[in-house]
Design a protein around this motif. Structure first.
Motif, PDB file in Angstrom:
ATOM      1  N   THR A 136      44.629  44.156  40.697  1.00 16.13           N
ATOM      2  CA  THR A 136      46.028  43.957  41.080  1.00 16.13           C
ATOM      3  C   THR A 136      46.163  43.931  42.601  1.00 16.13           C
ATOM      4  OG1 THR A 136      48.283  44.860  40.960  1.00 16.13           O
ATOM      5  CG2 THR A 136      46.495  46.454  41.003  1.00 16.13           C
ATOM      6  N   LEU A 137      47.110  43.128  43.066  1.00 21.51           N
ATOM      7  CA  LEU A 137      47.462  43.143  44.485  1.00 21.51           C
ATOM      8  C   LEU A 137      48.804  43.839  44.684  1.00 21.51           C
ATOM      9  CD1 LEU A 137      46.244  39.626  45.676  1.00 21.51           C
ATOM     10  CD2 LEU A 137      45.391  41.861  46.413  1.00 21.51           C
ATOM     11  N   ARG A 149      41.009  43.419  49.794  1.00 26.25           N
ATOM     12  CA  ARG A 149      41.011  41.961  49.924  1.00 26.25           C
ATOM     13  C   ARG A 149      40.946  41.536  51.389  1.00 26.25           C
ATOM     14  NH1 ARG A 149      46.610  39.181  49.580  1.00 26.25           N
ATOM     15  NH2 ARG A 149      46.614  40.391  51.525  1.00 26.25           N
ATOM     16  N   ASP A 207      44.358  37.264  41.309  1.00 26.79           N
ATOM     17  CA  ASP A 207      45.020  38.534  41.038  1.00 26.79           C
ATOM     18  C   ASP A 207      45.295  38.662  39.544  1.00 26.79           C
ATOM     19  OD1 ASP A 207      46.610  40.787  40.948  1.00 26.79           O
ATOM     20  OD2 ASP A 207      48.303  39.904  42.032  1.00 26.79           O
ATOM     21  N   GLN A 232      46.893  41.172  38.109  1.00 25.74           N
ATOM     22  CA  GLN A 232      48.163  41.873  37.901  1.00 25.74           C
ATOM     23  C   GLN A 232      48.059  42.929  36.802  1.00 25.74           C
ATOM     24  OE1 GLN A 232      50.904  38.626  37.226  1.00 25.74           O
ATOM     25  NE2 GLN A 232      50.880  37.982  39.358  1.00 25.74           N
ATOM     26  N   GLN A 260      42.947  38.566  33.749  1.00 21.67           N
ATOM     27  CA  GLN A 260      41.733  38.658  34.563  1.00 21.67           C
ATOM     28  C   GLN A 260      40.604  37.819  33.972  1.00 21.67           C
ATOM     29  OE1 GLN A 260      39.842  42.592  35.299  1.00 21.67           O
ATOM     30  NE2 GLN A 260      39.558  41.804  37.388  1.00 21.67           N
TER      31      GLN A 260
END
Length: 316
Positions: free
Chosen positions: A55-56, A65, A83, A85, A91
């Motif tokens: 996740t970002l 990152r 990403d 999430q 993913q």
């Protein structure tokens, strides 16, 4: 007969010429192509590295990152970031896209160490080397794992909590996402420090999924059912900061220790609001991962496990 002999000689000569042309064609490029990820950059071509993050929506992984992007810029590599999430199916889909793009190496920070195995195996089938970051995969072939020693970090947090509360009291543990190696290892280290100690009890141990909002709500519920708490250990800073909000609203004085040393957490420590956080140095993890991926893509040998130093951050 003489005329036939001449014709046969011409035909044989032609066959030899054709055979020679065919052999030359194979030598010049008709043979097997090198597998993706192998010998990339040997002829001066750019290395393309895929980075799949859980996740970002978490400052830790944003910093990781950024560290990876910095290293890629310095080495002249292409970095493709996807990403997930915090969604395992998303993913896996993202990793499949990286495989289709034929990147040279795929770096994965798993949302779930078990569920990601199929994606790792798909990359293996495509002959694309896989590196795991921060969290391990529980299957498939991985050439290198780059992370802090999460067991050691959890133990550091537990030891500091025991010192802070004078070796006596009730402790709450906020767990990360179930199935991740980070949550498992940090919990293991923490319990190795506090379990079996006289006068110490882990009165509640509940998941809050590495999320600040969930850390807040879970801690609110725990405080409603248990008024006698001396300390909290959260598997990451986001949960620790959420727990801190709940504690401040309750008016109680409870020591909170997190993990990751994000900017918000370090500020909370220096302001005297959080007791400590374990610094995992995400930028260094990202930089080390890209440098390792670059070596792998160029056919160089790397260590199977590459640790990144930890540090306990307390008030200056």
């Amino acid at each position: 007969m003489k005329k036939m002999h001449i014709v046969m000689s011409v035909l044989m000569a032609g066959s030899l010429i054709m055979a020679g042309c065919s052999t030359q064609s194979k030598l010049e490029g008709g043979g097997a192509q090198p597998a993706p990820g192998k010998d990339a950059g040997a002829a001066g071509g750019k290395v393309t590295i895929g980075l799949s993050l859980s996740t970002l929506n978490n400052p830790f992984f944003v910093t990781l990152r950024d560290g990876a992007m910095k290293a890629a810029k310095e080495s002249g590599d292409n970095l493709v970031v996807v990403d997930a999430q915090n969604d395992t199916s998303k993913q896996i889909s993202g990793i499949e896209d990286l495989i289709q793009k034929k990147v040279n190496v795929i770096m994965i920070n798993p949302t779930d160490s078990d569920a990601i195995v199929t994606a790792v195996q798909e990359a293996n089938k495509a002959n694309i080397p896989v590196i795991t970051i921060d969290r391990a995969a529980n299957g498939g072939q991985v050439v290198s794992h780059i992370a802090s020693d999460n067991v050691k970090g959890g133990q550091m947090a537990g030891d500091y909590i025991l010192k802070t509360i004078g070796g006596k009291g009730n402790i709450v543990e906020l767990q990360g996402i179930a199935g991740t190696s980070a949550a498992r290892d940090r919990g293991k280290g923490f319990h190795s420090a506090v379990d079996g100690k006289d006068g110490v009890k882990v009165s509640a141990s509940q998941p809050a999924d590495f999320d600040r909002a969930k850390g807040l709500s879970v801690m609110e519920n725990i405080l409603q059912g248990n008024k006698d708490i001396q300390a909290v250990f959260a598997h990451n800073d986001e949960m620790a900061l959420g727990a801190l909000q709940a504690i401040q609203a309750s008016g109680k004085n409870i020591a909170v220790v997190g993990f990751d040393a994000t900017d918000d957490a370090v500020k909370a420590v220096n302001d005297g609001k959080m007791a400590a956080t374990v610094a995992q140095k995400p930028a260094a993890i990202g930089e080390t991962a890209v440098k390792t991926a670059d070596k792998v893509a160029k056919g160089e040998k790397v260590e199977a496990s590459i640790p990144v130093d930890l540090e306990l951050i307390t008030k200056k």
